[in-house]
Design a protein around this motif. Structure first.
Motif, PDB file in Angstrom:
ATOM      1  N   ILE A  39       0.847  -1.116  -0.028  1.00  0.00           N
ATOM      2  CA  ILE A  39      -0.056  -0.091  -0.036  1.00  0.00           C
ATOM      3  C   ILE A  39       0.962   1.200  -0.096  1.00  0.00           C
ATOM      4  O   ILE A  39       0.598   2.245  -0.691  1.00  0.00           O
ATOM      5  CB  ILE A  39      -0.959   0.147   1.206  1.00  0.00           C
ATOM      6  CG1 ILE A  39      -1.893  -1.126   0.854  1.00  0.00           C
ATOM      7  CG2 ILE A  39      -1.649   1.343   1.389  1.00  0.00           C
ATOM      8  CD1 ILE A  39      -2.842  -1.260   2.139  1.00  0.00           C
ATOM      9  N   ALA A  40       2.034   1.167   0.798  1.00  0.00           N
ATOM     10  CA  ALA A  40       2.640   2.428   0.918  1.00  0.00           C
ATOM     11  C   ALA A  40       3.581   2.825  -0.526  1.00  0.00           C
ATOM     12  O   ALA A  40       3.676   3.872  -0.868  1.00  0.00           O
ATOM     13  CB  ALA A  40       4.005   2.246   1.898  1.00  0.00           C
ATOM     14  N   SER A  41       3.882   1.411  -1.210  1.00  0.00           N
ATOM     15  CA  SER A  41       4.312   1.730  -2.349  1.00  0.00           C
ATOM     16  C   SER A  41       3.334   2.289  -3.338  1.00  0.00           C
ATOM     17  O   SER A  41       3.702   3.361  -4.247  1.00  0.00           O
ATOM     18  CB  SER A  41       4.742   0.289  -3.251  1.00  0.00           C
ATOM     19  OG  SER A  41       5.360   0.302  -4.205  1.00  0.00           O
ATOM     20  N   VAL A  57       0.904   4.388  -2.504  1.00  0.00           N
ATOM     21  CA  VAL A  57       0.559   5.622  -2.187  1.00  0.00           C
ATOM     22  C   VAL A  57       1.915   6.632  -2.768  1.00  0.00           C
ATOM     23  O   VAL A  57       1.598   7.938  -3.066  1.00  0.00           O
ATOM     24  CB  VAL A  57       0.433   5.626  -0.627  1.00  0.00           C
ATOM     25  CG1 VAL A  57       0.433   7.011   0.017  1.00  0.00           C
ATOM     26  CG2 VAL A  57      -0.883   5.055  -0.100  1.00  0.00           C
ATOM     27  N   SER A  58       3.091   5.913  -2.703  1.00  0.00           N
ATOM     28  CA  SER A  58       4.056   6.734  -2.972  1.00  0.00           C
ATOM     29  C   SER A  58       3.907   6.981  -4.665  1.00  0.00           C
ATOM     30  O   SER A  58       4.627   8.082  -5.102  1.00  0.00           O
ATOM     31  CB  SER A  58       5.380   6.265  -2.903  1.00  0.00           C
ATOM     32  OG  SER A  58       5.531   4.914  -3.639  1.00  0.00           O
ATOM     33  N   ARG A  59       3.196   6.119  -5.503  1.00  0.00           N
ATOM     34  CA  ARG A  59       3.079   6.396  -6.737  1.00  0.00           C
ATOM     35  C   ARG A  59       1.580   7.253  -6.943  1.00  0.00           C
ATOM     36  O   ARG A  59       1.262   7.334  -8.137  1.00  0.00           O
ATOM     37  CB  ARG A  59       3.014   5.200  -7.545  1.00  0.00           C
ATOM     38  CG  ARG A  59       4.290   4.502  -7.412  1.00  0.00           C
ATOM     39  CD  ARG A  59       4.311   3.397  -8.367  1.00  0.00           C
ATOM     40  NE  ARG A  59       4.015   2.213  -7.304  1.00  0.00           N
ATOM     41  CZ  ARG A  59       3.952   0.951  -7.958  1.00  0.00           C
ATOM     42  NH1 ARG A  59       3.720   0.695  -8.964  1.00  0.00           N
ATOM     43  NH2 ARG A  59       3.640   0.132  -6.844  1.00  0.00           N
ATOM     44  N   GLY A  60       0.936   8.109  -6.050  1.00  0.00           N
ATOM     45  CA  GLY A  60      -0.031   8.673  -6.347  1.00  0.00           C
ATOM     46  C   GLY A  60      -1.257   8.155  -5.769  1.00  0.00           C
ATOM     47  O   GLY A  60      -2.545   8.687  -5.899  1.00  0.00           O
ATOM     48  N   TYR A  61      -1.426   6.865  -5.118  1.00  0.00           N
ATOM     49  CA  TYR A  61      -2.842   6.393  -4.711  1.00  0.00           C
ATOM     50  C   TYR A  61      -3.049   6.931  -3.644  1.00  0.00           C
ATOM     51  O   TYR A  61      -2.308   7.357  -2.617  1.00  0.00           O
ATOM     52  CB  TYR A  61      -2.692   4.713  -4.923  1.00  0.00           C
ATOM     53  CG  TYR A  61      -2.675   4.263  -6.343  1.00  0.00           C
ATOM     54  CD1 TYR A  61      -3.913   3.957  -7.067  1.00  0.00           C
ATOM     55  CD2 TYR A  61      -1.479   3.958  -7.112  1.00  0.00           C
ATOM     56  CE1 TYR A  61      -3.694   3.442  -8.382  1.00  0.00           C
ATOM     57  CE2 TYR A  61      -1.546   3.396  -8.574  1.00  0.00           C
ATOM     58  CZ  TYR A  61      -2.701   3.261  -9.029  1.00  0.00           C
ATOM     59  OH  TYR A  61      -2.864   2.715 -10.206  1.00  0.00           O
ATOM     60  N   GLU A  62      -4.469   6.369  -3.393  1.00  0.00           N
ATOM     61  CA  GLU A  62      -4.886   6.856  -1.705  1.00  0.00           C
ATOM     62  C   GLU A  62      -5.847   5.493  -1.208  1.00  0.00           C
ATOM     63  O   GLU A  62      -6.482   4.889  -2.203  1.00  0.00           O
ATOM     64  CB  GLU A  62      -5.919   7.962  -1.779  1.00  0.00           C
ATOM     65  CG  GLU A  62      -5.163   9.106  -2.271  1.00  0.00           C
ATOM     66  CD  GLU A  62      -6.117  10.410  -2.140  1.00  0.00           C
ATOM     67  OE1 GLU A  62      -7.303  10.148  -2.180  1.00  0.00           O
ATOM     68  OE2 GLU A  62      -5.535  11.740  -2.213  1.00  0.00           O
ATOM     69  N   LEU A  63      -5.301   4.943  -0.282  1.00  0.00           N
ATOM     70  CA  LEU A  63      -6.259   3.822   0.373  1.00  0.00           C
ATOM     71  C   LEU A  63      -7.651   4.080   0.656  1.00  0.00           C
ATOM     72  O   LEU A  63      -7.953   4.740   1.140  1.00  0.00           O
ATOM     73  CB  LEU A  63      -5.432   3.402   1.478  1.00  0.00           C
ATOM     74  CG  LEU A  63      -6.161   1.957   2.404  1.00  0.00           C
ATOM     75  CD1 LEU A  63      -5.948   0.755   1.238  1.00  0.00           C
ATOM     76  CD2 LEU A  63      -5.353   1.657   3.535  1.00  0.00           C
ATOM     77  N   THR A  64      -8.245   3.099  -0.167  1.00  0.00           N
ATOM     78  CA  THR A  64      -9.763   3.288   0.150  1.00  0.00           C
ATOM     79  C   THR A  64     -10.355   2.160   1.019  1.00  0.00           C
ATOM     80  O   THR A  64     -11.165   2.632   2.106  1.00  0.00           O
ATOM     81  CB  THR A  64     -10.602   3.104  -1.311  1.00  0.00           C
ATOM     82  OG1 THR A  64     -10.227   3.979  -2.356  1.00  0.00           O
ATOM     83  CG2 THR A  64     -12.152   3.371  -1.210  1.00  0.00           C
TER      84      THR A  64
END
Length: 467
Positions: free
Chosen positions: A224-226, A228-235
């Motif tokens: 998940i952190a990887s 997020v570092s590429r622009g995603y947000e956890l849903t």
């Protein structure tokens, strides 16, 4: 070309054609007389046409070009191979590699690799260096094929893919493909799937295995952190926070991690410039350019994952979207052929605007017709004027305009100097003796004696006599 009737021109087209050929042209047709032109069409303009085409050359993987080197070795100063013509620009390979491994990452066998090669040719326009490529071909087809591959069986293990599917539509634009076939012990299984909540597509899957009733060390946090570092947000993440226990005998458990695309707000601006040029017919600059600019802006939303921009509506600054008209400037010695540049309306998609105001040079004023004076003329001159040498005069001398400017007064002085004159220290009187019986005296006073060394201004008509 011009010439007298029945004369012959020395002009030939050969030299000019040769120059164009060295620049990459080829002769198509030339109807100019090879023996030369004879001006024998009385009053009729003779027109001849020389047609030249662009030379084209094709490079292949077998006969590629060398960028920067002459296309024709015998013409070292001629066109050169442009970038994009080397062999590496004309061939490329696309491959699929199937990796076989155990669940702990150890290799379970040699990779299975399928490689497809695509070639193309390029046609070079030797005049402007333009390149035109053919489509990439695998042999004679535009697509290649990966054949299906059955997964080798291994005693005591179960592969996560029993067969890797083929692909009958592989193109040159496809990326190299890596497929991993994982072997695990025949025990409990679980699958973690990462889904792009924005597009609905699967980002990745993680297969977990372990002995029944054992705990898995796997956690979703790092993956998940990887993302997020590429622009995603956890849903959402339904994987157990304390870890997975393999307690579903014979049944693979599935867990879902959903990640959405994050966004950023940004502002995009576009500046359109207008350049007004002041030139003569030959393109010579007569005055500094007038340069103006209009700026447009919009509020955009940037997808932090893909970089895609959702554009907002454009708006202009206080200057609006129209360049106001520009009147033609007054330039000494020239006159314009137009009143100026009209208003120009632009949009954010417009290119920069260039306008040119053309000028033509003023024609000189022709001199006036002189006539013979019939009276004696007296001219007042300043100090230190050296009399011109006496010159006998014949014929009718020119009449000088009564209100002539300094340059015309100078011309009048030169003509009156042809008459016998003697210059006194401060005020000299030149008496011109004419053949007419009547005499008239005229005094021309100077306002700036120091300047009269170059010009004499007259307040009345100065007439010269024939002696």
């Amino acid at each position: 070309m011009t010439g007298t009737y029945q004369s012959k021109s020395d002009y030939r087209t050969a030299d000019q054609i040769a120059t164009y050929v060295q620049a990459g042209y080829e002769l198509v047709g030339d109807d100019f007389p090879t023996s030369g032109l004879i001006f024998n069409q009385d009053g009729i303009n003779q027109t001849y046409m020389v047609k030249l085409g662009h030379q084209l050359i094709t490079v292949t993987t077998d006969q590629p070009g060398t960028p920067g080197q002459p296309i024709d070795p015998d013409n070292p100063a001629g066109p050169t191979y442009p970038n994009g013509t080397a062999v590496q620009d004309l061939t490329k390979s696309v491959s699929q590699t199937i990796h076989y491994q155990f669940s702990d990452g150890r290799s379970a066998g040699a990779d299975q690799v399928q490689t497809l090669t695509f070639d193309r040719t390029a046609t070079i326009d030797e005049v402007d260096g333009t390149l035109v490529y053919t489509v990439w071909l695998n042999g004679t087809a535009s697509t290649g094929r990966y054949t299906p591959v059955a997964t080798p069986q291994m005693t005591g293990y179960t592969a996560d893919q029993q067969r890797v599917a083929g692909n009958n539509a592989v193109t040159s634009a496809d990326q190299n493909t890596d497929v991993v076939v994982t072997y695990t012990l025949n025990k409990e299984q679980a699958v973690v799937t990462y889904v792009d909540a924005t597009t609905g597509k699967t980002l990745a899957t993680e297969a977990l295995t372990g002995d029944y009733q054992t705990a898995s060390a796997y956690r979703t946090a790092a993956t998940i952190a990887s993302y997020v570092s590429r622009g995603y947000e956890l849903t959402s993440d339904d994987f157990p926070t304390s870890g997975l226990i393999f307690n579903h005998d014979g049944v693979a458990t599935h867990y879902l991690v959903r990640l959405a695309h994050g966004t950023d707000a940004t502002t995009t601006t576009k500046t359109i410039t207008q350049t007004v040029r002041y030139q003569d017919g030959a393109g010579k600059q007569l005055h500094a350019d007038t340069v103006r600019a209009l700026t447009f802006s919009r509020a955009d939303v940037v997808d932090k994952v893909t970089g895609d921009v959702t554009a907002g509506a454009w708006s202009s600054n206080d200057a609006g979207s129209t360049f106001a008209s520009v009147p033609a400037l007054s330039i000494a010695g020239y006159r314009t052929t137009v009143a100026g540049v009209p208003t120009v309306t632009v949009t954010p998609t417009s290119g920069d605007d260039v306008q040119t105001i053309r000028y033509v040079a003023d024609e000189p004023n022709p001199g006036e017709t002189p006539k013979t004076p019939d009276k004696t003329v007296t001219v007042t001159t300043p100090d230190k004027i050296t009399p011109a040498k006496k010159t006998p005069q014949t014929g009718t001398q020119q009449k000088v305009n009564q209100t002539a400017q300094t340059k015309r007064a100078t011309s009048a002085t030169k003509q009156s100097d042809r008459v016998n004159q003697s210059v006194q220290a401060k005020r000299q009187v030149v008496t011109l003796q004419t053949k007419q019986p009547t005499r008239m005296r005229h005094t021309a006073e100077t306002k700036r004696p120091a300047a009269m060394a170059k010009s004499v201004q007259s307040t009345a008509s100065v007439k010269s006599a024939t002696t």
